[in-house]
Design a protein around this motif. Sequence first.
Motif, PDB file in Angstrom:
ATOM      1  N   LYS A  41      -6.378  -9.316  -3.010  1.00  9.18           N
ATOM      2  CA  LYS A  41      -4.955  -9.603  -3.176  1.00  9.18           C
ATOM      3  C   LYS A  41      -4.746 -10.599  -4.305  1.00  9.18           C
ATOM      4  CE  LYS A  41      -0.796 -11.225  -0.916  1.00  9.18           C
ATOM      5  NZ  LYS A  41      -0.471 -12.171  -1.972  1.00  9.18           N
ATOM      6  N   ASP A  67      -2.711 -10.093  -7.684  1.00 11.24           N
ATOM      7  CA  ASP A  67      -1.636 -10.997  -8.101  1.00 11.24           C
ATOM      8  C   ASP A  67      -1.844 -11.457  -9.540  1.00 11.24           C
ATOM      9  OD1 ASP A  67      -0.432 -10.848  -5.594  1.00 11.24           O
ATOM     10  OD2 ASP A  67      -1.305 -12.739  -4.882  1.00 11.24           O
ATOM     11  N   ARG A 122      -0.410  -3.825  -8.420  1.00 15.79           N
ATOM     12  CA  ARG A 122       0.187  -3.701  -7.080  1.00 15.79           C
ATOM     13  C   ARG A 122      -0.712  -2.941  -6.116  1.00 15.79           C
ATOM     14  NH1 ARG A 122       6.680  -2.957  -7.632  1.00 15.79           N
ATOM     15  NH2 ARG A 122       7.011  -4.931  -8.711  1.00 15.79           N
ATOM     16  N   SER A 123      -1.455  -1.987  -6.622  1.00 16.02           N
ATOM     17  CA  SER A 123      -2.360  -1.221  -5.775  1.00 16.02           C
ATOM     18  C   SER A 123      -3.443  -2.128  -5.188  1.00 16.02           C
ATOM     19  CB  SER A 123      -2.993  -0.090  -6.576  1.00 16.02           C
ATOM     20  OG  SER A 123      -3.942   0.605  -5.812  1.00 16.02           O
ATOM     21  N   GLN A 141      -3.209  -5.366  -4.830  1.00 12.66           N
ATOM     22  CA  GLN A 141      -2.537  -6.281  -3.907  1.00 12.66           C
ATOM     23  C   GLN A 141      -2.392  -5.626  -2.533  1.00 12.66           C
ATOM     24  OE1 GLN A 141       1.140  -6.853  -5.965  1.00 12.66           O
ATOM     25  NE2 GLN A 141       0.442  -8.676  -7.059  1.00 12.66           N
TER      26      GLN A 141
END
Length: 57
Positions: free
Chosen positions: A20, A24, A29-30, A32
């Motif tokens: 994550k 970040d 986003r994947s 995360q």
Amino acid sequence: MGWMDKAKHAAESLQGKTKKSAGDATGDRSLQAEGRADQGKASAKKVGDDVKDTFGN
């Protein structure tokens, strides 16, 4: 529950936090989402272990 299982779940949670954080930092986003999912799985396993410990195997 055995200490080995607890250690595995802690390692899974740490791996999720790491993914994550990497997501970040890079805006991925994947990654995360994958990290949050890993943390959720580890948390659910920990709850299951706690229930087993409470009621005995």
